[in-house]
Design an enzyme around this catalytic site. Structure first.
Site, mmCIF file in Angstrom:
data_model
loop_
_atom_site.group_PDB
_atom_site.id
_atom_site.type_symbol
_atom_site.label_atom_id
_atom_site.label_comp_id
_atom_site.label_asym_id
_atom_site.label_seq_id
_atom_site.Cartn_x
_atom_site.Cartn_y
_atom_site.Cartn_z
ATOM 1 N N GLU A 102 -13.423 21.055 5.818
ATOM 2 C CA GLU A 102 -13.763 19.739 6.352
ATOM 3 C C GLU A 102 -13.088 18.620 5.584
ATOM 4 O O GLU A 102 -13.442 17.445 5.750
ATOM 5 C CB GLU A 102 -15.284 19.549 6.316
ATOM 6 C CG GLU A 102 -15.882 19.310 4.933
ATOM 7 C CD GLU A 102 -16.141 20.585 4.159
ATOM 8 O OE1 GLU A 102 -16.894 20.532 3.182
ATOM 9 O OE2 GLU A 102 -15.597 21.657 4.540
ATOM 10 N N ASN A 107 -22.825 23.007 10.393
ATOM 11 C CA ASN A 107 -22.525 24.381 10.800
ATOM 12 C C ASN A 107 -23.783 25.246 10.788
ATOM 13 O O ASN A 107 -24.013 26.050 11.703
ATOM 14 C CB ASN A 107 -21.479 24.987 9.869
ATOM 15 C CG ASN A 107 -20.068 24.540 10.234
ATOM 16 O OD1 ASN A 107 -19.802 24.189 11.379
ATOM 17 N ND2 ASN A 107 -19.176 24.545 9.257
ATOM 18 N N ASP A 153 -16.574 22.754 14.829
ATOM 19 C CA ASP A 153 -15.182 22.593 15.257
ATOM 20 C C ASP A 153 -15.005 21.326 16.086
ATOM 21 O O ASP A 153 -13.995 20.615 15.962
ATOM 22 C CB ASP A 153 -14.727 23.808 16.063
ATOM 23 C CG ASP A 153 -14.591 25.051 15.201
ATOM 24 O OD1 ASP A 153 -14.558 24.914 13.962
ATOM 25 O OD2 ASP A 153 -14.518 26.165 15.770
#
Length: 614
Positions: free
Chosen positions: A519, A483, A492
């Site tokens: 996650e 990220n 995503d």
């Protein structure tokens, strides 16, 4: 309704014309009764009714010679025909029903011209009879032109609507000997008619065609209403209409004499009992029908029960009592019919007052039937013709009511189908809402709420079966770095890629894969031992590690996951939360010992195991 009134008016004019015609024959040759038909054009008129004065003697059967002598001497009573001889024979205590014999005599003068022969039609003479033609001034040359039923010995009833030939240009006496035992209305109770044979055949065919059409329509109405009741049992009017249609059908068969025609005259007692029993049943059906038509349900159970009980008594009486006494119930049935119609009219007026839908048409329909009933009684008394206008009106009413109820049932079925479709749609929307609430919107896997529900269910099942339960928690290694380096959209896509891979993994129907949070993922394995859960987790780890995630045209990532496995058995843990903590601890151990590995709670790290094995 205007058409019904027109039919009644035409029928009334027809009866009136017949009554006027019956007055044409005059007693021309002295005081003795005479029917002079010499000036009657049968080809134009078709028929003439023999209603008027006849000579009559009760208690014996006259031979042709005796009848001729009695006619010449005037030694016989003059009576009005048609009429039962109970109206002009004194009552006798030893023979209260006036069973026995009687002889009728009248003079007839027949025309000569005409292409077709003439026939004498006897609609119904009870119970057996024989007819003689006695030429004037030659009684020794008398001819028996008809013999219906048995005049002596065991009674066999006569057939109805029989035609017997007459010679044109004749002048003679008509002698009719009658035997009556079976019924209370003895003698000639319906007027005889003289037809030209071609007109009689046409009239008979039309009558049979009408009777057949009426019976066919009633059978069709009964079958259609029965089908409607089978498909929609909430509206009991369809069942009552089925019963009413069958009752009218049975009455048509009885009144038309079809039973005797098919099975023979010996069935006449059965036919009479069935006719009277069916009349009582029809009265109860009419009262019940009005309830179900007006209110769409049986509103006055007490009234229906009382009327049904009285009608049941009438049915039992018709089937058990001696036949002459059964036929005495005809006047009782008439009064009961008037009482039933008045009861129905009161109910209709009450419904009109309360503004019940369709109450006015029902009221007008029953008023029409009452008018038809009065018309039948009056015309039968004053003309001697047995008319069944009420039967026709009731049959027409049943057909009209069947159409009304049929439309009502179809609307109810359509409404029920619409409501069923609405219910199915609401169920689908509800299920969709439930599924949406239970699934993660990003990955499509079961969400944390669903995980809690499935975990609780699996735990209860384990306790019930005293079996095994394993839980696997795993998450993506270094996901925060993905990220931070590539951005959340790429993160995503990684989550979606892992979820897609998990969905394609072959698992049992009872196994559940959930997104536990962020996650992190969870795999619930009911009925699975710890070592088997480790094998499943290792297979998932290898599958994910060997998968390339295409994040964009110029970016492909290979990701790994760390797995923690915990199992519940009889030794523990004691509740689902502790099992989750153990699986989480095993996951933490997998991350602490190098990631991309499977660790089982309570077991040595995989590296140590590998070293010992080496």
């Amino acid at each position: 309704m205007p058409l019904i009134f027109r039919i009644i008016a035409l029928r009334f004019l027809l009866i009136l014309s017949v009554a006027v015609t019956a007055a044409l024959p005059a007693n021309a040759d002295g005081p003795a009764p005479v029917f002079d038909f010499r000036q009657v054009d049968f080809q134009d008129r078709g028929d003439v009714t023999m209603k008027g004065d006849w000579l009559f003697r009760y208690g014996e059967l006259l031979s042709p010679v005796e009848a001729y002598a009695a006619y010449e001497s005037g030694n016989m009573d003059v009576v009005d025909v048609p009429s039962p001889w109970s109206q002009h024979v004194p009552e006798a205590k030893e023979n209260r029903l006036l069973k026995g014999y009687g002889s009728y005599v009248v003079r007839m003068l027949l025309p000569e011209a005409g292409e077709d022969p003439l026939v004498l039609v006897a609609p119904r003479i009870k119970d057996a009879y024989e007819i003689y033609w006695i030429p004037m001034n030659a009684p020794d040359e008398a001819v028996r032109i008809a013999a219906e039923g048995t005049m002596t010995g065991k009674l066999v009833a006569s057939q109805g609507h029989q035609a017997h030939g007459l010679a044109r240009g004749s002048d003679g006496l008509l002698l009719i000997n009658v035997r009556s035992e079976m019924t209370v209305r003895q003698g000639i109770v319906r007027a005889l008619k003289v037809y030209e044979s071609s007109h009689y055949q046409a009239s008979l065919q039309m009558e049979r065609l009408f009777e057949g059409a009426l019976m066919g329509f009633m059978l069709l109405v009964a079958v259609l209403n029965l089908c409607l009741y089978i498909f929609h049992r909430k509206d009991h009017a369809t069942l009552v209409l089925t019963l009413a249609g069958l009752a009218i059908l049975i009455r048509s068969v009885c009144v038309g004499g079809s039973i005797e025609t098919v099975f023979g005259p010996e069935w006449r007692p059965f036919r009479l009992r069935l006719e009277y029993a069916n009349a009582f049943f029809l009265l109860w059906t009419a009262v019940l029908l009005n309830q179900t038509l007006l209110w769409e349900r049986i509103r006055h159970w007490r009234m229906i029960t009382i009327v049904g009980g009285l009608c049941a008594i009438g049915v039992a009486y018709s089937l058990i009592a001696p036949l002459p006494y059964v036929t005495m119930a005809a006047r009782t049935i008439q009064w009961a019919g008037f009482a039933a119609i008045l009861m129905i009219l009161i109910g209709c007026c009450l419904a009109v007052y309360r503004k019940v839908p369709n109450a006015i048409p029902f009221l007008l329909g029953w008023l029409t039937m009452l008018t038809a009933a009065v018309y039948d009684v009056v015309t039968t008394l004053y003309t001697g013709h047995m008319v069944n206008t009420l039967d026709v009106m009731f049959a027409i009413g049943i057909m009209a009511y069947s159409v009304t109820v049929g439309r009502r049932v179809i609307q109810a079925i359509n409404r029920a189908e619409f409501l069923e479709e609405e219910r199915a749609l609401l169920q689908k929307l509800h299920q969709d809402a439930v599924d949406t609430a239970r699934h993660d919107h990003l990955t499509g896997l079961l969400n944390r709420q669903a995980f809690d529900d499935e975990m609780a269910h699996a735990w209860l099942q384990r306790e019930k079966e005293d079996g095994q339960l394993s839980l696997v928690l795993f998450d993506i290694d270094h996901f925060k770095g993905i990220n931070d380096t590539h951005g959340h959209p790429i993160g995503d896509k990684v989550l979606k890629s892992v979820a897609a891979l998990l969905k394609e993994t072959r698992l049992r129907k009872s196994d559940r894969i959930c997104r536990y949070g962020g996650e992190e993922f969870a795999l619930i394995l009911p009925g699975t031992r710890g070592k088997d859960a480790v094998k499943i987790a290792e297979r998932l780890r290898q599958s994910i590690a060997g998968h390339i995630t295409e994040c964009s045209p110029d970016l492909s990532l290979i990701i790994t996951c760390s797995f923690g496995v915990a199992s519940a058995s009889a030794k523990g843990p004691s509740e689902p939360a502790l099992l989750i903590e153990e699986a989480d601890a095993a996951l933490y151990q997998a991350k602490a010992t190098g990631r991309n590995r499977v660790e089982r709670y309570g077991m040595p790290p995989q590296a140590d195991i590998s070293a010992k094995t080496a």
